[in-house]
Write a protein that holds these residues in place. Structure first.
Motif, short mmCIF file in Angstrom:
data_model
loop_
_atom_site.label_atom_id
_atom_site.label_comp_id
_atom_site.label_asym_id
_atom_site.label_seq_id
_atom_site.Cartn_x
_atom_site.Cartn_y
_atom_site.Cartn_z
N SER A 1 -2.45 2.16 -6.06
CA SER A 1 -1.88 1.53 -4.65
C SER A 1 -2.03 2.32 -3.54
O SER A 1 -1.99 1.77 -2.47
CB SER A 1 -0.28 1.87 -5.15
OG SER A 1 0.24 1.12 -6.09
N GLY A 2 -2.35 3.59 -3.87
CA GLY A 2 -2.59 4.34 -2.62
C GLY A 2 -4.06 4.41 -1.92
O GLY A 2 -4.25 4.81 -0.93
N ALA A 3 -4.91 3.87 -2.91
CA ALA A 3 -6.41 3.86 -2.39
C ALA A 3 -6.64 3.33 -1.00
O ALA A 3 -7.58 4.05 -0.35
CB ALA A 3 -7.18 2.88 -3.54
N ASP A 4 -5.94 2.13 -0.46
CA ASP A 4 -6.42 1.87 0.80
C ASP A 4 -5.06 2.39 1.84
O ASP A 4 -5.29 1.72 3.00
CB ASP A 4 -6.37 0.48 1.05
CG ASP A 4 -7.58 -0.09 0.10
OD1 ASP A 4 -8.66 0.56 -0.01
OD2 ASP A 4 -7.51 -1.02 -0.49
N GLY B 1 0.78 -1.01 0.02
CA GLY B 1 -0.11 -0.02 0.21
C GLY B 1 0.98 1.27 -0.11
O GLY B 1 2.13 1.04 -0.02
N CYS B 2 0.32 2.24 0.23
CA CYS B 2 1.07 3.72 0.15
C CYS B 2 0.27 4.77 0.89
O CYS B 2 -0.79 5.05 0.73
CB CYS B 2 1.17 4.04 -1.34
SG CYS B 2 2.37 5.63 -1.36
N PRO B 3 1.14 5.30 2.01
CA PRO B 3 0.49 6.51 2.53
C PRO B 3 0.20 7.70 1.92
O PRO B 3 -0.35 8.64 2.39
CB PRO B 3 1.60 6.49 3.76
CG PRO B 3 2.77 6.43 3.12
CD PRO B 3 2.58 5.08 2.32
N ALA C 1 -0.58 -1.91 -15.75
CA ALA C 1 0.95 -1.42 -15.31
C ALA C 1 0.76 -0.25 -14.46
O ALA C 1 1.79 0.04 -13.62
CB ALA C 1 1.72 -0.81 -16.71
N ALA C 2 -0.24 0.42 -14.36
CA ALA C 2 -0.11 1.59 -13.10
C ALA C 2 0.03 0.88 -11.97
O ALA C 2 -0.69 -0.16 -11.60
CB ALA C 2 -1.57 2.43 -13.23
N CYS C 3 0.84 1.45 -11.05
CA CYS C 3 1.13 0.83 -9.93
C CYS C 3 0.02 0.51 -9.11
O CYS C 3 -0.84 1.08 -8.90
CB CYS C 3 2.03 1.51 -9.05
SG CYS C 3 1.67 3.21 -8.41
N GLY C 4 0.09 -0.83 -8.54
CA GLY C 4 -0.85 -1.40 -7.69
C GLY C 4 -2.29 -1.96 -8.22
O GLY C 4 -2.93 -2.51 -7.58
N GLN C 5 -2.24 -2.16 -9.54
CA GLN C 5 -3.56 -2.33 -10.13
C GLN C 5 -3.48 -3.86 -9.95
O GLN C 5 -4.72 -4.39 -9.80
CB GLN C 5 -3.50 -2.02 -11.64
CG GLN C 5 -3.77 -0.61 -12.00
CD GLN C 5 -3.88 -0.34 -13.45
OE1 GLN C 5 -4.36 -1.26 -14.28
NE2 GLN C 5 -3.58 1.10 -13.58
N LEU C 6 -2.52 -4.62 -10.14
CA LEU C 6 -2.61 -6.08 -10.03
C LEU C 6 -2.90 -6.58 -8.62
O LEU C 6 -3.88 -7.22 -8.49
CB LEU C 6 -1.31 -6.75 -10.48
CG LEU C 6 -1.23 -8.30 -10.60
CD1 LEU C 6 -2.18 -8.67 -11.80
CD2 LEU C 6 0.18 -8.53 -10.91
N ARG C 7 -2.24 -5.77 -7.67
CA ARG C 7 -2.74 -6.08 -6.48
C ARG C 7 -3.85 -5.69 -6.04
O ARG C 7 -4.83 -6.35 -5.26
CB ARG C 7 -1.63 -5.20 -5.36
CG ARG C 7 -1.90 -5.61 -3.87
CD ARG C 7 -0.86 -4.72 -3.12
NE ARG C 7 -1.24 -4.54 -1.78
CZ ARG C 7 -1.84 -3.45 -1.17
NH1 ARG C 7 -2.18 -2.52 -2.23
NH2 ARG C 7 -2.24 -3.47 0.05
N ALA C 8 -4.60 -4.72 -6.55
CA ALA C 8 -5.87 -4.14 -6.29
C ALA C 8 -6.87 -5.06 -6.77
O ALA C 8 -7.87 -5.62 -6.24
CB ALA C 8 -6.16 -2.81 -6.71
N LYS C 9 -6.65 -5.82 -8.04
CA LYS C 9 -7.34 -6.71 -8.68
C LYS C 9 -7.61 -7.62 -7.70
O LYS C 9 -8.51 -8.58 -7.51
CB LYS C 9 -6.74 -7.11 -10.14
CG LYS C 9 -7.25 -6.26 -11.20
CD LYS C 9 -6.75 -6.87 -12.31
CE LYS C 9 -7.08 -6.22 -13.61
NZ LYS C 9 -6.42 -6.60 -14.94
N HIS C 10 -6.41 -8.44 -7.13
CA HIS C 10 -6.46 -9.72 -6.33
C HIS C 10 -7.24 -9.35 -4.97
O HIS C 10 -7.72 -10.17 -4.67
CB HIS C 10 -5.03 -10.06 -6.02
CG HIS C 10 -4.49 -10.94 -7.39
ND1 HIS C 10 -4.37 -12.42 -7.11
CD2 HIS C 10 -4.20 -10.54 -8.64
CE1 HIS C 10 -3.93 -12.71 -8.27
NE2 HIS C 10 -3.78 -11.69 -9.33
#
Ligand code: SF4
Length: 351
Positions: free
Chosen positions: A124-127, A114-116, A333-342
């Motif tokens: 990536s920063g959404a949460d 995640g990202c503050p 490719a935008a950071c965090g998208q793959l993680r967000a999808k999962h």
């Protein structure tokens, strides 16, 4: 030793390995062998460390966390870019991306779960921040990439998930483990640290005096536009960011790169390009334009004509500008998208 207090094998310093070897009554040369396996051969499974006696291999696997992450999925694009979703030992996930180009291979590593900073356009920063990555978890991402390509990359960019300068101690240690000759021995000039403009961290990195490159995600050429993209809590005034860039250049002699995500109707006007050109000229900086790669937020990629016009204005002002090839755009490719999808249970598909 409880699992929580165990250190990652690929975060051990030479002194720590020497102390551990001595504590186990083994001859001193075992320390060099262990360091060689970890950092030169990139083998972090003690059972594969064939020149170590079985009792020492067993002790290593008992005393340290050896392999702390697994590749849970890999999404590949036709252009060769592949994005690895790594499942960490506590169930969290981060991404690393392998980006090939005709003349170089680049690894993009994450620094936090995640990202503050929570930039409004970034998945990536959404949460917010979940946790910092340990230095060893960053090194292990690098090792996963090396295993995939069968060798070392040409460049490493800390541009994945997270604001690395807010995890400074671990980032600094990961850079040390990658760069110093007793460890991986990867050239500092081949490493780029990306920041959203976290000024104290930029100065701290400058003070290390290492030759790593600094990429500053400016995304806007004035504070009002920047405020529309980056929330107040960790956003610094552009003036302070530029002062820190100057400081960085003085301390390291390295040229700064400004990363600029082009977003339709927000920061893509000719006037924005002119202001950005003036800043880049004053700072002797390069500019990397990144057309927005849409995530779930309410932002859009500008039309090609607008992107080309923006680039042309910078070029007319003699700014060294690259338009980032949209490698991996088909693979979230935008950071965090793959993680967000999962995280949302959506499965990534091979494209
Ligand atoms: S763009 Fe970078 S700094 Fe901003 S929220 Fe995403 S990962 Fe964090």
């Amino acid at each position: 030793m409880s699992a929580a207090s165990k250190q990652l094998l690929c975060s051990l310093t030479a002194d720590e390995v020497k102390t551990w070897v001595a504590a186990h009554g083994a001859p001193a040369f075992r320390a060099s062998q262990i360091l060689d396996w970890i950092y030169k051969k990139r083998i972090i499974t003690p059972n594969l460390m064939s020149n170590l006696p079985p009792d020492l291999r067993l002790a290593l696997s008992e005393d340290f966390i050896c392999v702390s992450s697994v590749i849970e999925s890999e999404v590949a694009a036709g252009d060769g870019t592949s994005k690895l979703l790594l499942r960490l030992r506590d169930g969290e996930a981060v991404e690393m991306v392998i980006i090939p180009a005709p003349d170089r291979m680049t690894f993009c590593l994450s620094t936090q779960v995640g990202c503050p900073v929570q930039c409004r356009f970034c998945a990536s920063g959404a949460d917010g921040l979940v946790r910092n990555l340990d230095a060893g978890e960053m090194v292990e991402q690098f090792f996963h990439g090396c295993a995939k390509i069968g060798g070392l990359p040409d460049n490493v960019v800390f541009m994945g998930i997270g604001e690395g300068l807010l995890n400074f101690g671990n980032l600094e240690k990961a850079i040390r483990l990658l760069c110093d000759s007793e460890y991986v021995g990867f050239g500092a000039r081949r490493i780029t640290v990306s920041t959203s403009g976290f000024v104290p961290g930029m100065r701290q990195l400058a003070d290390l005096g290492r030759q790593v490159n600094l990429a500053v995600s400016l995304h806007a050429a004035d504070d009002a536009t920047r405020a529309a993209l980056i929330p107040d809590k960790l956003r610094y005034p552009i003036r302070e960011i530029l002062d820190a860039c100057e400081y960085y250049r003085e301390k390291t002699g390295r040229m700064i790169t400004f990363e600029y995500t082009l977003i339709d109707g927000i920061n893509d006007k000719s006037g924005d390009a002119e202001k950005l050109a003036a800043i880049a000229k004053r700072m002797h900086a390069k500019v990397n334009l990144i057309p927005y790669n849409q995530t779930t937020a309410d932002f859009h990629r500008p039309p090609d004509k607008v992107i080309r016009n923006f680039q042309a204005i910078l070029e007319r002002c003699d700014i060294q500008v690259t338009l980032r090839m949209e490698k991996g755009s088909k693979v979230s490719a935008a950071c965090g998208q793959l993680r967000a999808k999962h995280a949302s249970g959506e499965h990534s598909k091979q494209e």
